[in-house]
Design a protein around this motif. Sequence first.
Motif, PDB file in Angstrom:
ATOM      1  N   LEU A  67       0.811  -1.132  -0.055  1.00  0.00           N
ATOM      2  CA  LEU A  67       0.127  -0.140  -0.277  1.00  0.00           C
ATOM      3  C   LEU A  67       0.630   1.597   0.236  1.00  0.00           C
ATOM      4  CD1 LEU A  67      -3.155   1.440   0.331  1.00  0.00           C
ATOM      5  CD2 LEU A  67      -2.626   1.069   2.668  1.00  0.00           C
ATOM      6  N   LEU A  68       1.945   1.154   1.084  1.00  0.00           N
ATOM      7  CA  LEU A  68       2.225   2.149   0.716  1.00  0.00           C
ATOM      8  C   LEU A  68       3.606   2.547  -0.912  1.00  0.00           C
ATOM      9  CD1 LEU A  68       5.177   2.201   4.343  1.00  0.00           C
ATOM     10  CD2 LEU A  68       2.769   3.887   3.735  1.00  0.00           C
ATOM     11  N   GLN A  69       4.153   1.383  -1.419  1.00  0.00           N
ATOM     12  CA  GLN A  69       4.548   1.835  -2.852  1.00  0.00           C
ATOM     13  C   GLN A  69       3.153   2.370  -3.180  1.00  0.00           C
ATOM     14  OE1 GLN A  69       6.426  -2.069  -3.560  1.00  0.00           O
ATOM     15  NE2 GLN A  69       6.994  -0.671  -5.834  1.00  0.00           N
ATOM     16  N   SER A  70       1.930   1.624  -3.360  1.00  0.00           N
ATOM     17  CA  SER A  70       1.484   2.206  -4.507  1.00  0.00           C
ATOM     18  C   SER A  70       0.532   3.988  -4.129  1.00  0.00           C
ATOM     19  CB  SER A  70      -0.110   1.359  -4.234  1.00  0.00           C
ATOM     20  OG  SER A  70      -0.098   0.074  -4.198  1.00  0.00           O
ATOM     21  N   ASN A  71       0.925   4.529  -2.215  1.00  0.00           N
ATOM     22  CA  ASN A  71       0.425   5.370  -2.165  1.00  0.00           C
ATOM     23  C   ASN A  71       1.309   6.150  -2.475  1.00  0.00           C
ATOM     24  OD1 ASN A  71      -1.404   4.718  -1.074  1.00  0.00           O
ATOM     25  ND2 ASN A  71      -0.091   5.006   1.206  1.00  0.00           N
ATOM     26  N   GLU A  72       3.154   5.976  -2.497  1.00  0.00           N
ATOM     27  CA  GLU A  72       4.031   6.530  -3.670  1.00  0.00           C
ATOM     28  C   GLU A  72       4.346   7.008  -4.810  1.00  0.00           C
ATOM     29  OE1 GLU A  72       7.559   4.408  -1.961  1.00  0.00           O
ATOM     30  OE2 GLU A  72       7.209   5.323   0.024  1.00  0.00           O
ATOM     31  N   GLU A  73       3.456   5.315  -5.457  1.00  0.00           N
ATOM     32  CA  GLU A  73       3.697   5.649  -6.964  1.00  0.00           C
ATOM     33  C   GLU A  73       2.215   6.663  -7.453  1.00  0.00           C
ATOM     34  OE1 GLU A  73       4.758   4.363 -11.046  1.00  0.00           O
ATOM     35  OE2 GLU A  73       5.504   4.701  -8.891  1.00  0.00           O
ATOM     36  N   MET A  74       1.526   6.923  -6.568  1.00  0.00           N
ATOM     37  CA  MET A  74       0.099   7.418  -6.953  1.00  0.00           C
ATOM     38  C   MET A  74       0.633   8.759  -6.658  1.00  0.00           C
ATOM     39  SD  MET A  74      -3.210   7.324  -4.889  1.00  0.00           S
ATOM     40  CE  MET A  74      -3.669   5.515  -5.874  1.00  0.00           C
ATOM     41  N   GLU A  75       1.356   9.291  -5.793  1.00  0.00           N
ATOM     42  CA  GLU A  75       1.758  10.268  -5.587  1.00  0.00           C
ATOM     43  C   GLU A  75       2.845  11.165  -5.949  1.00  0.00           C
ATOM     44  OE1 GLU A  75       3.671  10.716  -1.520  1.00  0.00           O
ATOM     45  OE2 GLU A  75       1.368  10.401  -0.135  1.00  0.00           O
ATOM     46  N   ARG A  76       3.671   9.987  -6.940  1.00  0.00           N
ATOM     47  CA  ARG A  76       4.773  10.011  -8.470  1.00  0.00           C
ATOM     48  C   ARG A  76       3.654  10.633  -9.242  1.00  0.00           C
ATOM     49  NH1 ARG A  76       6.781   7.992 -12.481  1.00  0.00           N
ATOM     50  NH2 ARG A  76       5.173   6.280 -12.116  1.00  0.00           N
ATOM     51  N   GLN A  77       2.724   9.723  -9.494  1.00  0.00           N
ATOM     52  CA  GLN A  77       1.993  10.340 -11.140  1.00  0.00           C
ATOM     53  C   GLN A  77       1.020  11.628 -10.686  1.00  0.00           C
ATOM     54  OE1 GLN A  77      -1.014   6.534 -11.643  1.00  0.00           O
ATOM     55  NE2 GLN A  77       0.850   4.964 -11.815  1.00  0.00           N
ATOM     56  N   VAL A  78       0.444  11.933  -9.717  1.00  0.00           N
ATOM     57  CA  VAL A  78      -0.201  12.521  -9.315  1.00  0.00           C
ATOM     58  C   VAL A  78       0.777  13.998  -9.702  1.00  0.00           C
ATOM     59  CG1 VAL A  78      -1.079  14.051  -7.788  1.00  0.00           C
ATOM     60  CG2 VAL A  78      -1.887  11.812  -7.579  1.00  0.00           C
ATOM     61  N   ALA A  79       2.156  13.324  -9.035  1.00  0.00           N
ATOM     62  CA  ALA A  79       3.190  14.655  -9.137  1.00  0.00           C
ATOM     63  C   ALA A  79       3.459  15.687 -10.321  1.00  0.00           C
ATOM     64  CB  ALA A  79       4.471  14.707  -8.402  1.00  0.00           C
ATOM     65  N   GLU A  80       3.807  14.027 -10.872  1.00  0.00           N
ATOM     66  CA  GLU A  80       3.420  14.464 -12.490  1.00  0.00           C
ATOM     67  C   GLU A  80       2.376  14.991 -13.177  1.00  0.00           C
ATOM     68  OE1 GLU A  80       4.414   9.935 -14.274  1.00  0.00           O
ATOM     69  OE2 GLU A  80       6.988  10.649 -12.991  1.00  0.00           O
ATOM     70  N   ARG A  81       1.030  14.223 -12.958  1.00  0.00           N
ATOM     71  CA  ARG A  81       0.976  14.885 -14.082  1.00  0.00           C
ATOM     72  C   ARG A  81       0.001  16.641 -12.953  1.00  0.00           C
ATOM     73  NH1 ARG A  81      -3.670  11.838 -15.261  1.00  0.00           N
ATOM     74  NH2 ARG A  81      -2.199  10.234 -16.485  1.00  0.00           N
ATOM     75  N   THR A  82       0.026  16.756 -11.865  1.00  0.00           N
ATOM     76  CA  THR A  82      -0.067  18.377 -11.296  1.00  0.00           C
ATOM     77  C   THR A  82       0.996  19.218 -12.536  1.00  0.00           C
ATOM     78  OG1 THR A  82      -0.630  17.509  -9.473  1.00  0.00           O
ATOM     79  CG2 THR A  82      -0.192  19.584  -9.474  1.00  0.00           C
ATOM     80  N   ALA A  83       2.107  18.402 -12.619  1.00  0.00           N
ATOM     81  CA  ALA A  83       3.224  19.357 -13.411  1.00  0.00           C
ATOM     82  C   ALA A  83       2.850  19.481 -14.636  1.00  0.00           C
ATOM     83  CB  ALA A  83       4.601  18.887 -12.745  1.00  0.00           C
ATOM     84  N   GLU A  84       2.498  18.537 -14.940  1.00  0.00           N
ATOM     85  CA  GLU A  84       1.853  18.887 -16.628  1.00  0.00           C
ATOM     86  C   GLU A  84       0.860  19.727 -16.705  1.00  0.00           C
ATOM     87  OE1 GLU A  84       0.149  15.969 -19.984  1.00  0.00           O
ATOM     88  OE2 GLU A  84       1.123  14.857 -17.943  1.00  0.00           O
ATOM     89  N   LEU A  85      -0.116  19.631 -15.691  1.00  0.00           N
ATOM     90  CA  LEU A  85      -1.012  20.367 -15.621  1.00  0.00           C
ATOM     91  C   LEU A  85      -0.792  21.507 -15.159  1.00  0.00           C
ATOM     92  CD1 LEU A  85      -3.831  18.444 -14.466  1.00  0.00           C
ATOM     93  CD2 LEU A  85      -4.045  18.910 -16.514  1.00  0.00           C
ATOM     94  N   SER A  86       0.499  22.227 -14.751  1.00  0.00           N
ATOM     95  CA  SER A  86       0.871  23.440 -14.324  1.00  0.00           C
ATOM     96  C   SER A  86       1.784  23.758 -15.772  1.00  0.00           C
ATOM     97  CB  SER A  86       1.446  23.316 -13.339  1.00  0.00           C
ATOM     98  OG  SER A  86       2.251  24.485 -12.792  1.00  0.00           O
ATOM     99  N   VAL A  87       1.830  23.189 -16.523  1.00  0.00           N
ATOM    100  CA  VAL A  87       3.302  23.148 -17.598  1.00  0.00           C
ATOM    101  C   VAL A  87       2.021  23.453 -18.846  1.00  0.00           C
ATOM    102  CG1 VAL A  87       3.987  22.612 -19.408  1.00  0.00           C
ATOM    103  CG2 VAL A  87       5.175  21.917 -17.412  1.00  0.00           C
ATOM    104  N   ARG A  88       0.926  22.943 -18.861  1.00  0.00           N
ATOM    105  CA  ARG A  88      -0.172  23.359 -19.727  1.00  0.00           C
ATOM    106  C   ARG A  88      -1.452  24.167 -19.391  1.00  0.00           C
ATOM    107  NH1 ARG A  88      -1.943  18.820 -22.982  1.00  0.00           N
ATOM    108  NH2 ARG A  88      -0.444  17.384 -23.017  1.00  0.00           N
TER     109      ARG A  88
END
Length: 673
Positions: free
Chosen positions: A302-323
């Motif tokens: 679960l922790l690994q999944s959370n970290e992966e999810m947080e990483r993906q959210v951070a990437e998406r957030t960064a992508e949305l910020s760039v967009r």
Amino acid sequence: MPPEVRIAELEQELAARNFELDLMCEVSSRIDGTLSYGDLFRLLLVETRRAVPYDVAAGLLLSGTADGGGANIELYLSEVRPLIPAARDEVEARLRKGTAALLDQPLPDAPLPVTQVPPLAKQDESPGDGLPVNSLGTFFQVPIVGLEGNQGLLLFGAATADAFNERHVRLLYAMSRQAAGVVDRLRDVVRRERQRFRVLVENLPHGVALLGPGSKLEILNPAGQELFPKVCNPELGTPLEEIGRTRVEDLGFYSPVDLPFSVDEEDGVLRVEVVPLDEHGGDGRVVTARDVTELMRARAVLLQSNEEMERQVAERTAELSVRAEQLSRLASELTLAEQRERRRLAEVLHDHLQQLIVGAKYGIRALPDSVGEERLEATDGVLNMLDEAIDVSRSLSIELCPPVLHDAGLPAALRWLGPRFETRHGLTVKVDVEEAADPGREDLRALLFQSVRELLFNVVKHAGVSEASVVLKQAGLDSVRLVVADEGGGFDADAFLRQPNSGGGFGLFSVRERLSLLGGSLHVESSADTGTVFTLTAKRGGVGSTGLLGPAPTTRVLLVDDHNVVRNSLRLLVEDEADLEVVGEAADGREAVKKALALEPDVVLMDITMPEMDGVEATRRIAAVLPEARIVGLSGFGEGEREHEILEAGAKTYVSKKGDPDVLLQAIRGLES
């Protein structure tokens, strides 16, 4: 015996019996199945004092059985007059001796006799305020006999030999029987609860170990027999000294401890928790154990999944910020492009069309006087049309791009706009502006000005009023607020804002969306009673300034080519782009490596064929040290063998010098297809 005397004796006897009955009823009312043994004996000894003149009383209860060689003894003592320690020891000794006699032989039906106390051979302690045992003239013992036989003994002592009479003996035996009944009920409750406890423990899925005094292991359920051997060596009847290399005494109450284990190549974790048997923290303990291996593994997953999810959210957030930043820049560029086009059209109208019309007008006026009267009238009509065309052209030029907006700023442009609307459309506009509220940015100036003009046009077309107001103020340090209001009939603002402007231009939907992309907002309040208020808020900072989004980031480019003419051409091409910047040049591969290490550019335009060191080797060295740098290969050889070499060396893409410049710019920006 005279009748009067006999009647008096009977009355005394009746009074005594009534007193005894009242005492027994009161004691009975206070005894129930929830009493502890200690509370029971304290109650009996204290209440008995009301009817029996004892000086010292004690109770001894057998809390176990004699099976296996002895009974657990609990002693309770009540002293009317304090006993010295030696006297207290003597009372306890007599109780134990009497109890042992009860266990060894059946109890006779007759009461135990009142016995005289022989004096002690030697009095070692000074009695002081205490009562020495040899001052007690009488001891009276009453057995407690229940359904399971002898359960204990009550002992009463008095200083005088004749302290206890027949009535006292009868009362004490009645209380003894009552105490025996309560003890039977208590023991039955304890037995049932103990059985229920054992059944519950036996069926628990977790391991349970019950430790008595001295950490002696008394109960170990089936789950515990499977789990505890993984971290200790439990054996019933022996002290459990340590669990998982931790002393039992060191395991804190209610503090779970996770103990790793490895059994038959199986690694896991056992969670152990210790709780006291009673709320007073006695010697007894309950130790529970459960295998949390799967729980720990699931938690890790679960922790690994959370970290992966947080990483993906951070990437998406960064992508949305760039967009979002890109959209903001596009909105700014669109506004500026529209404004540039308006200015260009205004210049065409002013510098070309108006001049042509004026030239035509002068040419007509220069016609010879030989033109007849009829022709002269026609000429005057043409001149009038040319004058009207000049006025229309001049007005259109100003409407497209008011010079005051660019020369004096938004406050001055709004002051100019008010009288113009009154002259051209009959709408009186009250303008209230602060000079310090000018946005300072060309895109915001143009957007806010066009928005105000669009909103005033809406007032003219839909509000049905002859007055409106425009207010421009500062809203904090980094924002401006522009309010356009009228007292017309109002409209459904929500529905209107949801409807895109199908005809293009500056509709309310377009105004709101463009302001939002530039970090601003449009708020509309409208009703039939109060009219309509448009509130536009915009941030001075943002795209193209040092505000919300900051200045547009530039891509730093290093030019590498052995021909000076080619480098100059590349420099002119790159520096003509607002988002690109040339930070250095190199004429060969060796110089390119040095410049790249010193300047750390974002992009390196690398010629392939050069002296000293070619572009392939220079690319390999730069890519090894600056892997984040984007290297674009350049060559006049076309799509051949050299392209493959430079791509293998670390170049991201390859462009021919003879190709379209736009393709090269896309490669620099990383947009190549």
